[in-house]
Design a protein around this motif. Structure first.
Motif, PDB file in Angstrom:
ATOM      1  N   ALA A 129       0.828  -1.210   0.000  1.00 58.11           N
ATOM      2  CA  ALA A 129       0.000   0.000   0.000  1.00 58.11           C
ATOM      3  C   ALA A 129       0.860   1.257   0.000  1.00 58.11           C
ATOM      4  N   LEU A 130       1.929   1.260   0.803  1.00 58.76           N
ATOM      5  CA  LEU A 130       2.807   2.427   0.854  1.00 58.76           C
ATOM      6  C   LEU A 130       3.531   2.646  -0.476  1.00 58.76           C
ATOM      7  N   ALA A 131       3.679   1.587  -1.255  1.00 65.54           N
ATOM      8  CA  ALA A 131       4.364   1.717  -2.544  1.00 65.54           C
ATOM      9  C   ALA A 131       3.423   2.074  -3.684  1.00 65.54           C
ATOM     10  N   ASP A 132       2.166   1.598  -3.620  1.00 65.35           N
ATOM     11  CA  ASP A 132       1.306   1.681  -4.805  1.00 65.35           C
ATOM     12  C   ASP A 132      -0.009   2.427  -4.601  1.00 65.35           C
ATOM     13  N   ASN A 133      -0.346   2.850  -3.379  1.00 66.83           N
ATOM     14  CA  ASN A 133      -1.637   3.504  -3.173  1.00 66.83           C
ATOM     15  C   ASN A 133      -1.668   4.860  -3.872  1.00 66.83           C
ATOM     16  N   PRO A 134      -2.675   5.115  -4.716  1.00 65.47           N
ATOM     17  CA  PRO A 134      -2.718   6.393  -5.454  1.00 65.47           C
ATOM     18  C   PRO A 134      -2.946   7.600  -4.564  1.00 65.47           C
TER      19      PRO A 134
END
Length: 474
Positions: free
Chosen positions: A89-94
């Motif tokens: 989530a920290l890498a890919d959450n918009p």
């Protein structure tokens, strides 16, 4: 060009401006705590964190041992699958990506303001030709370098640099708050999915037990022991248990879909939680410190503090706008004019200062002072609210533990009552109604226990959130 007497005249004018009541604004980069620092530091920890703090003498104490301080906050739950989901989530959450773009924009603005106040160099060139009648004159041309430098006499540029730098820090803290909130959303969705799966498993077990009991009652009726009413009552109990399964399945899918979205993926209809996952967790408390530590730990407070300093620096910009500006400029070029060909050079000083603006600049100073006061009050409100959130969450978790303890005790009593009524029914001493009543109460409390254990977990997640749980750098 400006030489001796001219320089003295210019300095005299600037001195008069500096003595005219428009003193340079001094920015306070270390504002005081919004409330009395002695008041917030007088406790070793938050009042609600101890059972002997006066407020909670009747509440069982939370274990005094604290969790390891060096780990990220969610690692206290010791769930490898949760670790991976939060990392994704920290890498890919918009949403977090948008916050990071705002940080980048603020950083670029800060870089722009940092460049002001330094000499600027430019390439200059010009060419022209004029005609008188039909005969053109010679080409007039020049090519060379130009320089300009605004002297920051009254810290206008420095105040702007300071304001932009602290605005950048505020946006960075805002992004860290988004990341912290995102990690808590993932944890809540993860354990919500676990609770839904546990409830679904419990319901399927209850349906199977209800079916087995229905088979037994039908057998007793066929042997002339039971009644049709007993059969119908148990069929109703079985139907009730079956009707709850679709709701639990829907709840499970909702949490799983939310997990997919939080990690930046489309819902795929599959479960991300392990099959045997449970809701238990380590009861040790995270490091709490004293209320004043929230100023460092919580991103929203750090953002508010940075915005406060930025607002203070913007007052310095407005004050300096009321004072003169001095810009030095010069150029060196090779060129030709109507009377000369060779190296052309120039040096000039431009002096501008407000003389009559009908109070506009003064009103701007007062407006920015009002903005500063608003930010100070907002900062104070956030700090007091942060302390209240920690105190309330600590208290709620302790009360939730007490409630769960009593709920489990009631479950044990109902378990014994159900077993006793079932035994008396099978012995033919009582009819089926006591069995059904005890069974319905027991089933309801077993489902309630899952919901309340999830509530306890959510309170612990909230405690990490309101204390500014440790996060990786973003």
């Amino acid at each position: 060009m400006i030489f001796g007497k001219e320089c003295q005249s210019l300095l005299t004018i600037l001195s008069l401006f500096s003595l005219s009541g428009c003193a340079v604004h001094q920015v306070n980069e270390t504002p005081s705590l919004p409330v009395d620092s002695a008041q917030v530091r007088q406790y070793a920890t938050f009042a609600s964190a101890t059972a002997d703090g006066g407020k909670l003498s009747a509440v069982p104490a939370v274990p005094a041992v604290t969790a390891v301080a060096g780990a990220f906050w969610w690692q206290a739950f010791e769930r490898p699958e949760l670790d991976l989901l939060i990392q994704q989530a920290l890498a890919d959450n918009p949403g977090l990506g948008q916050a990071m773009e705002r940080v980048r924009q603020a950083r670029l603005l800060s870089r722009q303001s940092a460049s002001r106040g330094k000499p600027e160099l430019s390439l200059q060139g010009a060419a022209s030709r004029e005609w008188e009648g039909r005969q053109p004159d010679a080409w007039l041309w020049s090519a060379g370098l130009g320089a300009a430098w605004e002297l920051d006499l009254f810290q206008r540029l420095e105040s702007q640099r300071l304001s932009d730098r602290y605005s950048e820090q505020a946006r960075q803290a805002d992004a860290e708050l988004v990341a912290l909130s995102l990690s808590s959303e993932v944890a809540n969705a993860y354990f919500g999915s676990v609770a839904a799966a546990n409830k679904l498993q419990l319901l399927r077990q209850q349906v199977q037990l209800d079916q087995d009991l229905l088979d037994l009652i039908q057998l007793r009726r066929d042997q002339g022991v039971g009644t049709v009413v007993d059969v119908l009552q148990q069929e109703s109990q079985l139907a009730e248990s079956q009707t709850l399964i679709p709701l639990a399945e829907s709840e499970l899918r909702s949490f799983e879909n939310l997990l997919d979205i939080l990690v930046g993926e489309l819902p795929d209809g599959s479960n991300r939680i392990p099959d045997a996952e449970q809701l238990s967790f380590d009861a040790r408390m995270p490091p709490l410190g004293v209320p004043a530590d929230l100023l460092v730990q919580r991103p929203d407070l750090r953002a508010a503090l940075a915005d406060l300093v930025a607002a203070d620096a913007s007052i310095g910009v407005a004050v300096a706008e009321r004072l003169p500006q001095l810009t030095l400029s010069g150029s060196v070029a090779e060129g030709a004019t109507s009377s000369y060909e060779g190296v052309l050079s120039s040096l000039a000083a431009n002096f501008t200062g407000p003389l009559l603006d009908w109070g506009r600049r003064k009103a701007e100073v007062e407006r920015r002072k009002s903005i500063y006061q608003e930010q100070l009050l907002r900062f104070t409100e956030l700090f007091l609210g942060a302390v209240e959130e920690v105190e309330t969450t600590l208290y709620q978790e302790q009360k939730q533990r007490e409630f769960l303890k009593r709920l489990r005790h009631r479950r044990d009593i109902l378990q014994r009552a159900q077993e006793e009524s079932d035994a008396r029914f099978k012995q033919g001493i009582d009819d089926y109604l006591p069995v059904l009543t005890a069974l319905q109460s027991l089933r309801e409390i077993e489902r309630d226990l899952i919901d309340e254990q999830l509530e306890l977990l959510q309170l612990r997640i909230r405690l990490h959130l309101v204390t500014g749980g440790r996060m990786p750098q973003i």
